[in-house]
Design a protein around this motif. Sequence first.
Motif, PDB file in Angstrom:
ATOM      1  N   GLU A  92       0.819  -1.214   0.000  1.00  0.00           N
ATOM      2  CA  GLU A  92       0.000   0.000   0.000  1.00  0.00           C
ATOM      3  C   GLU A  92       0.854   1.267   0.000  1.00  0.00           C
ATOM      4  O   GLU A  92       0.536   2.213  -0.738  1.00  0.00           O
ATOM      5  N   PRO A  93       1.941   1.363   0.781  1.00  0.00           N
ATOM      6  CA  PRO A  93       2.813   2.547   0.650  1.00  0.00           C
ATOM      7  C   PRO A  93       3.403   2.682  -0.756  1.00  0.00           C
ATOM      8  O   PRO A  93       3.529   3.804  -1.269  1.00  0.00           O
ATOM      9  N   VAL A  94       3.746   1.552  -1.383  1.00  0.00           N
ATOM     10  CA  VAL A  94       4.260   1.607  -2.759  1.00  0.00           C
ATOM     11  C   VAL A  94       3.170   2.121  -3.699  1.00  0.00           C
ATOM     12  O   VAL A  94       3.437   2.939  -4.601  1.00  0.00           O
ATOM     13  N   MET A  95       1.916   1.683  -3.496  1.00  0.00           N
ATOM     14  CA  MET A  95       0.815   2.160  -4.327  1.00  0.00           C
ATOM     15  C   MET A  95       0.598   3.660  -4.150  1.00  0.00           C
ATOM     16  O   MET A  95       0.339   4.385  -5.119  1.00  0.00           O
ATOM     17  N   GLN A  96       0.694   4.134  -2.931  1.00  0.00           N
ATOM     18  CA  GLN A  96       0.542   5.567  -2.677  1.00  0.00           C
ATOM     19  C   GLN A  96       1.647   6.365  -3.361  1.00  0.00           C
ATOM     20  O   GLN A  96       1.393   7.424  -3.953  1.00  0.00           O
ATOM     21  N   LEU A  97       2.871   5.850  -3.304  1.00  0.00           N
ATOM     22  CA  LEU A  97       3.982   6.512  -3.992  1.00  0.00           C
ATOM     23  C   LEU A  97       3.771   6.473  -5.500  1.00  0.00           C
ATOM     24  O   LEU A  97       4.024   7.461  -6.198  1.00  0.00           O
ATOM     25  N   TYR A  98       3.296   5.336  -6.004  1.00  0.00           N
ATOM     26  CA  TYR A  98       3.033   5.185  -7.438  1.00  0.00           C
ATOM     27  C   TYR A  98       2.000   6.207  -7.912  1.00  0.00           C
ATOM     28  O   TYR A  98       2.164   6.834  -8.972  1.00  0.00           O
ATOM     29  N   GLU A  99       0.937   6.385  -7.156  1.00  0.00           N
ATOM     30  CA  GLU A  99      -0.084   7.368  -7.521  1.00  0.00           C
ATOM     31  C   GLU A  99       0.446   8.794  -7.431  1.00  0.00           C
ATOM     32  O   GLU A  99       0.031   9.664  -8.199  1.00  0.00           O
ATOM     33  N   THR A 100       1.369   9.030  -6.504  1.00  0.00           N
ATOM     34  CA  THR A 100       1.891  10.381  -6.306  1.00  0.00           C
ATOM     35  C   THR A 100       2.832  10.800  -7.432  1.00  0.00           C
ATOM     36  O   THR A 100       2.745  11.926  -7.936  1.00  0.00           O
ATOM     37  N   VAL A 101       3.717   9.917  -7.836  1.00  0.00           N
ATOM     38  CA  VAL A 101       4.766  10.288  -8.792  1.00  0.00           C
ATOM     39  C   VAL A 101       4.394   9.968 -10.241  1.00  0.00           C
ATOM     40  O   VAL A 101       5.068  10.441 -11.166  1.00  0.00           O
ATOM     41  N   THR A 102       3.336   9.172 -10.456  1.00  0.00           N
ATOM     42  CA  THR A 102       2.973   8.779 -11.818  1.00  0.00           C
ATOM     43  C   THR A 102       1.662   9.451 -12.223  1.00  0.00           C
ATOM     44  O   THR A 102       0.653   9.303 -11.528  1.00  0.00           O
ATOM     45  N   PRO A 103       1.650  10.174 -13.332  1.00  0.00           N
ATOM     46  CA  PRO A 103       0.402  10.806 -13.790  1.00  0.00           C
ATOM     47  C   PRO A 103      -0.675   9.775 -14.078  1.00  0.00           C
ATOM     48  O   PRO A 103      -0.387   8.617 -14.396  1.00  0.00           O
ATOM     49  N   SER A 104      -1.909  10.212 -13.991  1.00  0.00           N
ATOM     50  CA  SER A 104      -3.039   9.301 -14.182  1.00  0.00           C
ATOM     51  C   SER A 104      -3.012   8.653 -15.555  1.00  0.00           C
ATOM     52  O   SER A 104      -3.248   7.439 -15.688  1.00  0.00           O
TER      53      SER A 104
END
Length: 259
Positions: free
Chosen positions: A82-94
């Motif tokens: 889940e922390p990796v997913m949060q980072l993924y959403e933060t740094v990667t555009p939709s």
Amino acid sequence: MPRAGFLFLMFALMTFNVFASQRLPYTNPMDTLKFNDSDDELLEEWHHKMDRMKFMDVYDPLESLNRQVFVLNRQLDRYFLEPVMQLYETVTPSFARIGVANFFQNLKEVPTIMNGILQLDGERTVKSTSRLLINSTLGMLGLFDPAESMGLPHKRNEFGTTLAKYGIGAGPYLIIPIIGPYSLRDVSGLVVDLTAEDYVDFMGVPSQVFSEPEVFAIYGINYRYTVPMSYDDFSSPFSYDMIRFLYTRKRELELRVDE
């Protein structure tokens, strides 16, 4: 004053006698208490309740081991994935996340076509083949999904579904490390589907997934990102039972829809 006090006392006594004559007679509560000579009535009621809960029964002979893996997966998901997913959403555009999801979903059309053929389902085979060709060309190697806007939405078709259509039962319930809940039939189907992807090796990607750490990381992140469930959604002492029941019934409904 003494006479007035005497009259008040007489009036109070008369009023008390009237109400006393109208009140309910005294009953000893112990007289109405029922005792059972045996526990037969209690056992009968318990069995009746258990019969109503049978719809939640799932064949889970490896429950002890499954529960240990379940705890491991829950901790791994909560403190790492889940922390990796949060980072993924933060740094990667939709649009980039959608493109990656579309790309790997396009590769899943390969086993979907295979299973359509094995199930003798000509319509699904044609639709999946059309999706693969359209999205691999007009969709720029699958980064976009123009096939869906043409009325060809992705519809997953796994080898586990193929086995079910030929009468193979689900078998015991399993919790697979990292991946999560499966049945023995469906996890066997997953292995066959992955083998088919690797054998066809469409665009050379499946072989890279298991040979190049960077591609494998992207594949794994996308896999977890596209799973809407989180273990924290079931923060209950009965979370194992709830997820087991929901997964089993979900697969049953999927197979009924495919009939």
